[in-house]
Design a protein around this motif. Structure first.
Motif, short mmCIF file in Angstrom:
data_model
loop_
_atom_site.label_atom_id
_atom_site.label_comp_id
_atom_site.label_asym_id
_atom_site.label_seq_id
_atom_site.Cartn_x
_atom_site.Cartn_y
_atom_site.Cartn_z
N UNK A 279 58.50 -62.71 -37.62
CA UNK A 279 59.01 -64.04 -37.31
C UNK A 279 59.98 -64.56 -38.37
N UNK A 280 60.33 -63.71 -39.34
CA UNK A 280 61.26 -64.14 -40.39
C UNK A 280 62.58 -64.67 -39.83
N UNK A 281 63.16 -64.06 -38.77
CA UNK A 281 64.39 -64.63 -38.22
C UNK A 281 64.19 -66.03 -37.63
N UNK A 282 63.01 -66.30 -37.07
CA UNK A 282 62.74 -67.64 -36.53
C UNK A 282 62.66 -68.64 -37.68
N UNK A 283 61.98 -68.27 -38.75
CA UNK A 283 61.88 -69.14 -39.92
C UNK A 283 63.27 -69.44 -40.46
N UNK A 284 64.08 -68.41 -40.60
CA UNK A 284 65.43 -68.61 -41.13
C UNK A 284 66.29 -69.48 -40.25
N UNK A 285 66.17 -69.30 -38.94
CA UNK A 285 66.97 -70.10 -38.01
C UNK A 285 66.55 -71.56 -38.03
N UNK A 286 65.26 -71.81 -37.96
CA UNK A 286 64.77 -73.19 -37.88
C UNK A 286 64.92 -73.95 -39.19
N UNK A 287 65.01 -73.24 -40.30
CA UNK A 287 65.08 -73.90 -41.61
C UNK A 287 66.35 -74.75 -41.76
N UNK A 288 67.34 -74.52 -40.91
CA UNK A 288 68.56 -75.33 -40.98
C UNK A 288 68.33 -76.74 -40.47
N UNK A 289 67.34 -76.93 -39.60
CA UNK A 289 67.12 -78.24 -38.99
C UNK A 289 65.68 -78.71 -39.09
N UNK A 290 64.81 -77.92 -39.71
CA UNK A 290 63.39 -78.26 -39.78
C UNK A 290 62.84 -77.92 -41.16
N UNK A 291 61.73 -78.58 -41.50
CA UNK A 291 60.91 -78.15 -42.63
C UNK A 291 59.91 -77.16 -42.05
N UNK A 292 60.05 -75.90 -42.40
CA UNK A 292 59.28 -74.84 -41.75
C UNK A 292 58.09 -74.44 -42.61
N UNK A 293 56.92 -74.40 -42.00
CA UNK A 293 55.71 -73.84 -42.60
C UNK A 293 55.40 -72.55 -41.86
N UNK A 294 55.27 -71.45 -42.59
CA UNK A 294 55.04 -70.15 -41.97
C UNK A 294 53.86 -69.47 -42.64
N UNK B 262 50.96 -69.84 -47.26
CA UNK B 262 51.96 -70.52 -46.43
C UNK B 262 53.31 -70.51 -47.13
N UNK B 263 54.30 -69.94 -46.47
CA UNK B 263 55.68 -69.97 -46.96
C UNK B 263 56.38 -71.20 -46.38
N UNK B 264 57.11 -71.90 -47.21
CA UNK B 264 57.85 -73.08 -46.79
C UNK B 264 59.35 -72.84 -46.91
N UNK B 265 60.11 -73.34 -45.95
CA UNK B 265 61.56 -73.23 -45.97
C UNK B 265 62.15 -74.50 -45.38
N UNK B 266 63.39 -74.82 -45.75
CA UNK B 266 64.05 -76.01 -45.23
C UNK B 266 63.72 -77.25 -46.02
N UNK B 267 64.34 -78.33 -45.63
CA UNK B 267 64.23 -79.61 -46.32
C UNK B 267 62.94 -80.32 -45.92
N UNK B 268 62.06 -80.63 -46.88
CA UNK B 268 60.81 -81.32 -46.55
C UNK B 268 61.01 -82.69 -45.90
#
Length: 268
Positions: A34-49, A11-17
């Protein structure tokens, strides 16, 4: 970004927990799609991919043989993280499930399973699927992915087939090995039909708001198929993306992310 191994998946994590969590689930093309989705959502979400077990050189346990099992694994992952404080709970907006193609099928199966298990009450706040497979719609068969040549796949999956075509002759031996293993894993988990005949009838249990995003040029699963999927969900809206195929976030990212952002900004 950080990576950890939990519940049989890397699991890759991005964004503020501290932010609400989004679980982003890739399709047959693997995590890069889905890397662009992860990058986009990481600005407003804690992303688990997660990288689904068996994709991109990872191991698929012998006892993992269905989308339903994988969906159950990911629910347990979210529940475990919620218990440990890693997933924001209902007061913070819960978890948003985001899935592309077979990842959309996994997200839908997760939502169905969560709706019938009190342990997951309040865990899933919203669902976003992009050109999901998994349901069966009369008169709208899913393309026979496993019989397609790379060129045929590009023609059906992309608005601009030249952009999507990957010539196998240009791949390294390692890349071909990984690609073949990805295909074998997808065949085991999704089956030849890439669908579950029971799923569409079970979607009426899902009360979380859902956004169904579809590329207008998708011929793997057509927009008519997508509208039928949206109609089967009690609280779903449907958005069609022009000049895009099976991966609208790759071919028309700005428009796709605008639709996703509008949905996420709606009051719950």
């Amino acid at each position: 970004m950080a990576t950890r191994f939990v519940f049989r998946a890397s699991v890759t994590e991005a964004g503020d927990p501290a932010l609400p969590t989004a679980l982003v689930l890739h399709g047959g093309g693997g995590p890069r799609t889905v890397a662009p989705i992860v990058g986009h959502l990481a600005a407003t979400r804690h992303v688990l991919a997660p990288t689904h077990p068996g994709w991109d050189g990872t191991e698929r346990p012998d006892d993992l043989t269905s989308v339903a099992q994988l969906a159950g694994d990911y629910l347990e992952l979210l529940l475990s993280d919620a218990t440990e404080g890693g997933v924001q709970g209902e007061a913070q907006g819960g978890v948003t499930l985001v899935g592309s193609s077979i990842g959309g099928w996994i997200a839908l199966e997760m939502a169905v399973q969560a709706a019938s298990d009190a342990r997951f009450e309040g865990l899933i706040d919203a669902i976003i699927v992009l050109d999901a497979v998994g349901v069966e719609v009369a008169g709208e068969p899913i393309a026979d992915f496993f019989s397609l040549t790379p060129r045929q796949l590009a023609e059906l999956a992309w608005h601009d087939a030249d952009r999507g075509f990957i010539d196998p002759a240009g791949l390294s031996d390692q890349q071909r090995t990984v690609q073949a293993a990805n295909g074998r894993t997808m065949a085991v988990l999704a089956g030849a039909s890439m669908s579950d005949p029971t799923l569409i009838a079970r979607l009426d249990a899902v009360t979380a708001p859902a956004l169904v995003v579809w590329g207008a040029s998708d011929r793997i699963v057509t927009p008519t198929y997508g509208r039928a999927l949206a109609e089967a969900l009690p609280n779903a809206s449907f958005v069609q993306i022009a000049d895009a195929g099976h991966l609208p976030h790759l071919e028309a990212g700005a428009v796709t992310f605008e639709a996703i952002d509008r949905f996420l900004e709606l009051p719950r």
